[in-house]
Design an enzyme around this catalytic site. Structure first.
Site, PDB file in Angstrom:
ATOM      1  N   SER A  82     -19.490  29.071 -47.117  1.00  0.00           N
ATOM      2  CA  SER A  82     -18.535  29.393 -48.175  1.00  0.00           C
ATOM      3  C   SER A  82     -17.218  28.639 -47.963  1.00  0.00           C
ATOM      4  CB  SER A  82     -18.289  30.900 -48.207  1.00  0.00           C
ATOM      5  OG  SER A  82     -17.161  31.193 -49.001  1.00  0.00           O
ATOM      6  N   SER A  83     -16.711  28.661 -46.720  1.00  0.00           N
ATOM      7  CA  SER A  83     -15.443  27.987 -46.406  1.00  0.00           C
ATOM      8  C   SER A  83     -15.515  26.495 -46.653  1.00  0.00           C
ATOM      9  CB  SER A  83     -15.060  28.217 -44.944  1.00  0.00           C
ATOM     10  OG  SER A  83     -14.600  29.522 -44.772  1.00  0.00           O
ATOM     11  N   HIS A  86     -13.498  44.445 -36.488  1.00  0.00           N
ATOM     12  CA  HIS A  86     -12.127  44.400 -37.033  1.00  0.00           C
ATOM     13  C   HIS A  86     -11.615  42.957 -37.034  1.00  0.00           C
ATOM     14  CE1 HIS A  86      -7.772  44.912 -37.430  1.00  0.00           C
ATOM     15  NE2 HIS A  86      -7.624  44.328 -36.255  1.00  0.00           N
ATOM     16  N   THR A 132       6.923  23.042 -36.137  1.00  0.00           N
ATOM     17  CA  THR A 132       7.077  24.412 -36.641  1.00  0.00           C
ATOM     18  C   THR A 132       8.556  24.762 -36.746  1.00  0.00           C
ATOM     19  OG1 THR A 132       5.042  24.926 -35.450  1.00  0.00           O
ATOM     20  CG2 THR A 132       6.251  26.777 -36.351  1.00  0.00           C
ATOM     21  N   TYR A 168      -4.498  27.769 -37.365  1.00  0.00           N
ATOM     22  CA  TYR A 168      -3.594  27.039 -38.271  1.00  0.00           C
ATOM     23  C   TYR A 168      -4.128  27.048 -39.701  1.00  0.00           C
ATOM     24  CZ  TYR A 168      -0.883  26.029 -34.247  1.00  0.00           C
ATOM     25  OH  TYR A 168      -0.093  26.203 -33.149  1.00  0.00           O
ATOM     26  N   GLU A 203      -8.513  26.877 -36.428  1.00  0.00           N
ATOM     27  CA  GLU A 203      -8.725  28.025 -37.321  1.00  0.00           C
ATOM     28  C   GLU A 203      -7.446  28.860 -37.460  1.00  0.00           C
ATOM     29  OE1 GLU A 203      -9.936  31.283 -39.463  1.00  0.00           O
ATOM     30  OE2 GLU A 203     -10.928  29.352 -39.314  1.00  0.00           O
ATOM     31  N   HIS A 251      -5.547  25.922 -24.132  1.00  0.00           N
ATOM     32  CA  HIS A 251      -4.511  26.870 -23.677  1.00  0.00           C
ATOM     33  C   HIS A 251      -5.023  28.312 -23.740  1.00  0.00           C
ATOM     34  CE1 HIS A 251      -2.806  26.839 -28.048  1.00  0.00           C
ATOM     35  NE2 HIS A 251      -3.679  27.790 -27.930  1.00  0.00           N
ATOM     36  N   HIS A 252      -6.177  28.515 -24.405  1.00  0.00           N
ATOM     37  CA  HIS A 252      -6.808  29.838 -24.384  1.00  0.00           C
ATOM     38  C   HIS A 252      -7.583  30.043 -23.085  1.00  0.00           C
ATOM     39  CE1 HIS A 252      -6.134  30.632 -28.738  1.00  0.00           C
ATOM     40  NE2 HIS A 252      -6.221  29.325 -28.823  1.00  0.00           N
ATOM     41  N   SER A 268       7.374  28.225 -48.709  1.00  0.00           N
ATOM     42  CA  SER A 268       8.128  27.060 -49.224  1.00  0.00           C
ATOM     43  C   SER A 268       8.219  27.083 -50.743  1.00  0.00           C
ATOM     44  CB  SER A 268       7.453  25.755 -48.783  1.00  0.00           C
ATOM     45  OG  SER A 268       7.359  25.719 -47.384  1.00  0.00           O
ATOM     46  N   TRP A 322     -14.444  39.355 -31.165  1.00  0.00           N
ATOM     47  CA  TRP A 322     -14.628  38.425 -32.294  1.00  0.00           C
ATOM     48  C   TRP A 322     -14.817  36.991 -31.799  1.00  0.00           C
ATOM     49  CZ3 TRP A 322     -11.853  34.226 -34.332  1.00  0.00           C
ATOM     50  CH2 TRP A 322     -10.612  33.935 -33.723  1.00  0.00           C
ATOM     51  N   HIS A 324      -8.862  27.179 -32.346  1.00  0.00           N
ATOM     52  CA  HIS A 324      -7.427  26.937 -32.455  1.00  0.00           C
ATOM     53  C   HIS A 324      -7.025  26.327 -33.797  1.00  0.00           C
ATOM     54  CE1 HIS A 324      -3.511  27.560 -30.997  1.00  0.00           C
ATOM     55  NE2 HIS A 324      -3.206  26.451 -31.633  1.00  0.00           N
ATOM     56  N   ASP A 362      -9.107  22.879 -64.378  1.00  0.00           N
ATOM     57  CA  ASP A 362      -9.882  23.820 -63.558  1.00  0.00           C
ATOM     58  C   ASP A 362     -10.100  23.169 -62.199  1.00  0.00           C
ATOM     59  OD1 ASP A 362     -11.910  25.673 -62.529  1.00  0.00           O
ATOM     60  OD2 ASP A 362     -12.132  26.319 -64.604  1.00  0.00           O
ATOM     61  N   LYS A 377      10.092  23.342 -39.827  1.00  0.00           N
ATOM     62  CA  LYS A 377       9.833  24.178 -41.011  1.00  0.00           C
ATOM     63  C   LYS A 377      10.808  25.341 -41.097  1.00  0.00           C
ATOM     64  CE  LYS A 377       5.036  23.345 -41.978  1.00  0.00           C
ATOM     65  NZ  LYS A 377       5.372  23.125 -43.368  1.00  0.00           N
ATOM     66  N   ARG A 393      -6.265  44.222 -22.570  1.00  0.00           N
ATOM     67  CA  ARG A 393      -6.688  44.426 -23.959  1.00  0.00           C
ATOM     68  C   ARG A 393      -8.173  44.776 -24.024  1.00  0.00           C
ATOM     69  NH1 ARG A 393      -6.932  38.092 -26.001  1.00  0.00           N
ATOM     70  NH2 ARG A 393      -8.006  38.964 -27.792  1.00  0.00           N
TER      71      ARG A 393
END
Length: 532
Positions: free
Chosen positions: A176-177, A83, A335, A264, A262, A309-310, A275, A148, A260, A112, A338, A457
């Protein structure tokens, strides 16, 4: 001209004479058109969203009441793992890439994308990556069941042989990315229309440019991590095995140095979408354009220095904990800039509440809520209590579902008339919005409470004291999942046809196209001109 050059030129002319545009399946397989490829990405991500959502509903069905009823714990772990992987790499990222493909060339006045063949390839390898990942679920021993984040030693010592398939799938997604990101950067840097200077770029283009640099910086780190997992499992290395001189905590450092930024990568394009939408329906120019550009860049740069921080509970030195705590809190400043600018854009604007604007406002409120719980998680001593509880699950789902996913839906409703030439059903879309809004909060808000009360969790069973809240959460989950079928209906009804979209769908504020002096009420939909 040499004879071989003449022959080549002659063959080329000959080819052009008989060139017929491909139709049917060929058109989609070989297309180099950025709009076609954008549509492929978006439809693929919708399919993945539904598959990943189905897995989430399996998880919530198991957790509807305490005890083990529907699935065995190993399969439950497979569901949580796949998931997560599908939603991150299969739903959110391809959706934003699809939006970039569709909109970036049009926004900068390019014909293009810069590298159209590579564009085609970067899409068509994705379905194979996810086919490999999903196929592993049907093989002996089942699919990946290590979360994951695939922490070692769960993914190395304690996993089954389908880890190899998982690694291969992740490599393909990464390729791909990276290709998509290179394409975005080359297009924006080299193909802007004359006169479009950097500080005239639409914010969606800015956010994607910055996101593309983040992708190029961190996807190779992920590739390194999965490769080390592969060699630890199959080739006798000990990168993450303490018995062989390795370190399992090093895996977490490498993974989160990718992971991390990722996060963002999945939210910066959303900022660009919001925006774009908020000024249109506020009938005002975006407040503080330059500060938005600098805020986006600051967030991207700071995202590289907060990864640990993880990992507050892995036992790092006090100085390290303090550094990562303050660096993480610092991200809340750009943030906040924004959020302030979006609210200031709406302030005293002539707002109308069409569906894209409803999703944008929901995004601003709920994403901010997710930001606040993130700030709580950044406080080291508090994080010792929250770590690995449902509070964390609540936090990142507020950021990724009411954040990234809501912004993708806002974008879909905003641009669907432009993409298809038809208006979607406003009433169905409003039903989709309100049902999603109510159910998503029934789903994720109570998770804060069970998390603070200590529910861990990633478990298929739990203590009796959490039963009532979990039943409520699961009901919210089923309601949210089923509401998305309305979205599918709206999209396909719109593609099929219907009321033609007017030339200016939202006679909005991009370029401030309305008459300021006019006292007449403001209508969003003008009557479509007769089709000649």
């Amino acid at each position: 001209m040499t004879s071989s050059t003449q022959q080549a030129a002659h063959e080329q002319e000959h080819e052009h004479e008989h060139h017929v545009p491909a139709t049917g399946i060929k058109r989609w397989l070989f297309t180099t058109n950025h709009k076609d490829i954008g549509s492929l990405y978006l439809l693929f991500s919708l399919l993945m969203f539904l598959i990943g959502g189905g897995m989430a509903m399996v998880i919530r069905a198991e957790l509807f009441q305490p005890g083990l009823q529907l699935v065995d714990p190993h399969f439950f772990n497979q569901m949580t793992t796949v998931h997560g992987l599908i939603m991150v790499f299969g739903a959110v990222m391809p959706a934003f890439t699809g939006l970039a493909n569709w909109m970036v060339p049009m926004m900068i006045g390019a014909p293009d994308m810069a590298l159209p063949r590579m564009n085609n390839w970067s899409f068509w390898i994705l379905p194979f990556a996810f086919l490999i990942l999903l196929a592993s679920l049907f093989m002996e021993g089942g699919g990946p069941a290590f979360g994951w984040t695939f922490y070692a030693p769960l993914s190395t010592t304690y996993s089954n042989d389908n880890t190899a398939l998982f690694v291969f799938a992740v490599h393909i997604m990464g390729v791909s990315s990276i290709m998509g990101a290179i394409n975005v950067i080359v297009t924006i840097v080299n193909m802007r229309a004359p006169g479009m200077t950097w500080m005239k770029l639409p914010l969606f283009v800015w956010t994607w440019l910055i996101t593309a640099f983040l992708l190029i910086a961190v996807m190779p780190v992920l590739a390194g991590a999965v490769t080390m997992v592969l060699t630890d499992k199959y080739f006798g290395t000990s990168f993450f095995d303490a018995a062989g001189g390795g370190d399992p905590v090093m895996f977490q450092h490498i993974f989160w140095f990718f992971g991390h930024p990722e996060v963002y990568i999945m939210i910066l394009p959303a900022f660009g979408v919001i925006s774009t939408i908020v000024p249109t329906f506020s009938r005002k120019k975006l407040f503080g354009y330059a500060s938005m550009v600098y805020a986006t860049s600051s967030i991207a740069l700071l995202s590289f220095i907060v990864w640990a921080h993880h990992m507050f509970t892995t036992g790092m030195p006090l100085a390290g904990e303090l550094f990562f705590m303050y660096a993480t809190m610092l991200i809340s400043v750009p943030t906040g800039v924004k959020v302030f600018n979006w609210v200031a854009t709406m302030w005293r604007g002539s707002i109308s509440f069409e569906v894209p604007m409803l999703f944008a406002i929901a995004f601003i409120v709920l994403f901010t809520l997710g930001g606040f719980s993130g700030l709580m998680l950044a406080i080291t001593p508090a994080d010792f209590q929250y770590h690995d509880t449902y509070f964390v699950v609540a936090h990142f789902h507020y950021v990724l579902v009411t954040g990234a996913v809501f912004s993708i839906m806002a974008a879909a409703y905003y641009w669907l008339p432009k993409w298809t030439g038809y208006m979607y059903s406003e009433s169905l879309a409003k039903w989709h919005f309100w049902l999603s809004l109510v159910s998503v909060n029934i789903l994720f808000f109570p998770m804060h409470f069970v998390g603070l009360a200590g529910m861990p969790r990633r478990i298929p069973d739990y203590a009796l004291q959490f039963a009532d809240f979990n039943a409520l959460i699961s009901i919210g989950g089923f309601a949210f999942g089923l509401s998305q079928l309305l979205f599918v209906a709206v999209v396909f009804k719109c593609i099929a046809g219907g009321q033609r979209a007017p030339a200016k769908v939202w006679d909005g504020a991009e370029g401030l196209e309305w008459d300021v002096a006019s006292p007449a009420p403001y209508h969003t939909f003008s009557t479509p001109p007769e089709v000649k």
